[in-house]
Design an enzyme around this catalytic site. Sequence first.
Site, PDB file in Angstrom:
ATOM      1  N   LYS A  10      61.565  79.421  38.646  1.00 20.60           N
ATOM      2  CA  LYS A  10      61.705  78.123  39.118  1.00 20.60           C
ATOM      3  C   LYS A  10      63.116  77.768  38.842  1.00 20.60           C
ATOM      4  O   LYS A  10      63.874  78.360  38.732  1.00 20.60           O
ATOM      5  CB  LYS A  10      60.617  77.233  38.778  1.00 20.60           C
ATOM      6  CG  LYS A  10      59.178  77.793  39.164  1.00 20.60           C
ATOM      7  CD  LYS A  10      57.984  76.766  38.932  1.00 20.60           C
ATOM      8  CE  LYS A  10      56.653  77.692  39.147  1.00 20.60           C
ATOM      9  NZ  LYS A  10      55.622  76.939  39.235  1.00 20.60           N
TER      10      LYS A  10
ATOM     11  N   ASN B 286      58.314  84.246  38.820  1.00 19.88           N
ATOM     12  CA  ASN B 286      59.172  82.941  39.814  1.00 19.88           C
ATOM     13  C   ASN B 286      59.585  82.093  38.503  1.00 19.88           C
ATOM     14  O   ASN B 286      58.761  81.333  37.921  1.00 19.88           O
ATOM     15  CB  ASN B 286      58.272  82.295  40.526  1.00 19.88           C
ATOM     16  CG  ASN B 286      58.780  81.146  41.223  1.00 19.88           C
ATOM     17  OD1 ASN B 286      59.870  80.849  40.936  1.00 19.88           O
ATOM     18  ND2 ASN B 286      57.981  80.257  41.738  1.00 19.88           N
TER      19      ASN B 286
ATOM     20  N   GLU C 253      48.476  81.317  46.346  1.00 25.50           N
ATOM     21  CA  GLU C 253      48.478  80.495  45.277  1.00 25.50           C
ATOM     22  C   GLU C 253      47.915  79.223  45.296  1.00 25.50           C
ATOM     23  O   GLU C 253      48.435  78.493  45.915  1.00 25.50           O
ATOM     24  CB  GLU C 253      49.922  80.348  45.088  1.00 25.50           C
ATOM     25  CG  GLU C 253      50.827  81.687  44.662  1.00 25.50           C
ATOM     26  CD  GLU C 253      52.089  81.145  43.777  1.00 25.50           C
ATOM     27  OE1 GLU C 253      52.079  81.922  42.847  1.00 25.50           O
ATOM     28  OE2 GLU C 253      52.655  80.317  44.375  1.00 25.50           O
TER      29      GLU C 253
HETATM   30  C1  PEP Z   1      54.227  79.808  40.688  1.00 20.02           C
HETATM   31  O1  PEP Z   1      54.455  78.434  40.699  1.00 20.02           O
HETATM   32  O2  PEP Z   1      54.432  80.467  41.547  1.00 20.02           O
HETATM   33  C2  PEP Z   1      53.074  80.289  39.523  1.00 20.02           C
HETATM   34  C3  PEP Z   1      52.063  80.912  39.727  1.00 20.02           C
HETATM   35  O3  PEP Z   1      53.206  79.436  38.532  1.00 20.02           O
HETATM   36  P1  PEP Z   1      52.397  79.459  37.166  1.00 20.02           P
HETATM   37  O4  PEP Z   1      52.112  80.936  36.634  1.00 20.02           O
HETATM   38  O5  PEP Z   1      53.216  78.720  36.227  1.00 20.02           O
HETATM   39  O6  PEP Z   1      50.996  78.790  37.491  1.00 20.02           O
END
Ligand code: PEP
Length: 254
Positions: free
Chosen positions: A14, A12, A169
């Site tokens: 973002k 992801n 998550e």
């Molecule tokens: C996310 O935002 O989906 C995520 C898992 O971020 P990170 O791996 O940076 O914690």
Amino acid sequence: MTPGVRPLVAGNWKMNGMRGSLHEASAIAGQYDWSLRRAIDLLICPPATLIAPISRQSIGSGLLTGGQDCHAAASGAHTGDLSAEMIADAGGSFVIVGHSERRADHKETDAMVRAKAEAARRARLVAIVCVGETQAEREAGKTLAVVRKQLKGSIPEGMNAATLVVAYEPVWAIGSGLTPTAADVAEVHAAIRADLKKLVGKEEGAKVRILYGGSVKPSNAAELMAVENVDGALVGGASLKAADFMGIVAVYRK
Ligand code: PEP
């Protein structure tokens, strides 16, 4: 891992990534060799502006692309929004819905997330439905209750293992460098698996992929991916650099 379930490792990006990031995407596609392709599905969800170019340059590599969000409607007067059909038209095959940053920044409710997951199915995209508790909810001992409520409210009827992926998550683990213990992850994933069997049926619920997301990196991926009912990862920060992302993916070479 779930026996007989093909893992999915999803990046992801973002709101990170400009045209220069096409190099990272092509390095990822280049390292997605036959031994990995036999083992896992590999996906990048870049900013919407990069779905089409990455999809185009990845043709033949097996690397999948997807969106980070979609509107529930197929088209219409929704300035700035993107439909699931548009993601599919750009070459995407997945869409993340209900990410905690969308739930927080855009006040998305479970009902809105469910409508987006329905839109994904309508457009023949696989919906990656995200759930997870905040730090305060965890400290109050509400992790399972929060996750189970989000799951029940966010998954449309009639989904199956081909149309749905769930990502657990914990909000406090995203971008923080913190992760739950393997035992904590196992407990939440087992609860999600049990609920999925009720929500989408025993057979399909046993096959829906459940990803763990939140500060996954090369150094902790092997431990997290080995947990029962963890069928891959949703990776934020560490998916932006091919070396880090492929360092995570490498656990599936073994
Ligand atoms: C996310 O935002 O989906 C995520 C898992 O971020 P990170 O791996 O940076 O914690």
